[in-house]
Design a protein around this motif. Structure first.
Motif, PDB file in Angstrom:
ATOM      1  N   LEU A  97     -12.138  13.880   4.295  1.00  0.00           N
ATOM      2  CA  LEU A  97     -11.304  13.740   5.485  1.00  0.00           C
ATOM      3  C   LEU A  97     -10.444  14.974   5.748  1.00  0.00           C
ATOM      4  O   LEU A  97      -9.856  15.540   4.825  1.00  0.00           O
ATOM      5  N   PRO A 138     -11.616  10.132   0.513  1.00  0.00           N
ATOM      6  CA  PRO A 138     -10.531  10.977   1.041  1.00  0.00           C
ATOM      7  C   PRO A 138     -10.860  12.466   1.049  1.00  0.00           C
ATOM      8  O   PRO A 138     -10.414  13.185   1.948  1.00  0.00           O
ATOM      9  N   GLU A 139     -11.660  12.934   0.080  1.00  0.00           N
ATOM     10  CA  GLU A 139     -11.965  14.367   0.037  1.00  0.00           C
ATOM     11  C   GLU A 139     -12.854  14.814   1.205  1.00  0.00           C
ATOM     12  O   GLU A 139     -13.007  16.013   1.449  1.00  0.00           O
ATOM     13  N   TRP A 153      -4.835   5.846   6.628  1.00  0.00           N
ATOM     14  CA  TRP A 153      -4.393   5.943   5.239  1.00  0.00           C
ATOM     15  C   TRP A 153      -5.649   6.168   4.413  1.00  0.00           C
ATOM     16  O   TRP A 153      -6.435   5.233   4.199  1.00  0.00           O
ATOM     17  N   PRO A 154      -5.896   7.412   3.971  1.00  0.00           N
ATOM     18  CA  PRO A 154      -7.178   7.737   3.329  1.00  0.00           C
ATOM     19  C   PRO A 154      -7.605   6.795   2.212  1.00  0.00           C
ATOM     20  O   PRO A 154      -8.775   6.374   2.194  1.00  0.00           O
ATOM     21  N   PRO A 155      -6.719   6.389   1.270  1.00  0.00           N
ATOM     22  CA  PRO A 155      -7.195   5.465   0.229  1.00  0.00           C
ATOM     23  C   PRO A 155      -7.701   4.142   0.788  1.00  0.00           C
ATOM     24  O   PRO A 155      -8.563   3.492   0.184  1.00  0.00           O
TER      25      PRO A 155
END
Length: 229
Positions: free
Chosen positions: A108, A105-106, A94-96
């Motif tokens: 990933l 997240p940017e 879960w990126p966040p």
């Protein structure tokens, strides 16, 4: 044993992944991009740090501890990061949730494969891509990672200069070509995340630890707790 070719019904998705990797800007060579990736503030605990252009393993007693440790290391490798799992792995990422551990997240690129051979194929492709800073493959229990498979991944990492991580469940054993193998387990905490970390194996060196460590989010460092070694 060679990595099997991906199934025909997934060729389009894998072709899109290859196109994505090909479209990334190649990393500019500089001293920081070649330097080992630090683990602790005190590099003397394990030498200069973790080598880039190599495969490393993290065996986790809980999925959350493994993901957190992987995120901390990948945040330090710089550049774009590819995170790979199979459809059987419910906790791809879960990126966040990685932001507190320094991985934005940017940075990933997420990839989910239908079958384990396709996940291995994607990881090998990623490790050969010099535009990536790092790549991580989440392996479930019982998924094949023998000496031949890990050697292929390590050679791919050497070719691309990419920092490679295998994230495996607790109890993973057997021969491996990974340069280091770590074990991490959660510790009780009321504030900063805490873990019990061990270096189970390192090529050309002795095992080390275990250490009790805490992650200090404000400065992004892993702090060795007093009396924890």
């Amino acid at each position: 044993m060679a990595t099997p070719d991906p199934s025909p019904d997934r060729n389009a998705a894998l072709a899109r992944l290859r196109q994505t990797l090909a479209g990334l800007t190649t990393r500019a060579p500089d001293a920081a991009a070649a330097a080992p990736i630090p683990v602790f503030a005190d590099h003397g605990l394990i030498g200069a740090g973790l080598a880039r252009g190599a495969l490393h393993e993290v065996c986790a007693a809980s999925p959350g501890s493994g993901v957190a440790f992987a995120a901390i290391l990948l945040a330090r490798c710089g550049g774009q990061v590819l995170w790979i799992a199979t459809e059987q792995e419910s906790n791809l990422v879960w990126p966040p949730g990685l932001i507190p551990f320094g991985l934005a997240p940017e940075r990933l690129i997420l990839a989910r494969a239908a079958r384990w051979p396709e996940a291995l194929w994607a990881m090998e492709e990623a490790l050969r891509c010099p535009a990536l800073g790092g790549a991580v493959l989440m392996a479930g229990a019982g998924q094949g990672l023998d000496l031949t498979a890990t050697r292929r991944l390590h050679l791919a990492a050497e070719a691309g200069g990419v920092f490679g991580l295998l994230l495996r469940p607790d109890g993973a054993a057997g021969a491996s070509a990974a340069r280091t193998r770590w074990h991490i387990a959660p510790l009780a905490s009321t504030d900063a995340p805490r873990w019990r970390l061990s270096l189970l194996r390192q090529r050309g060196g002795a095992p080390a630890g275990p250490w009790n460590i805490a992650f200090e989010a404000p400065n992004g460092t892993l702090r060795l707790e007093a009396g924890g070694a």
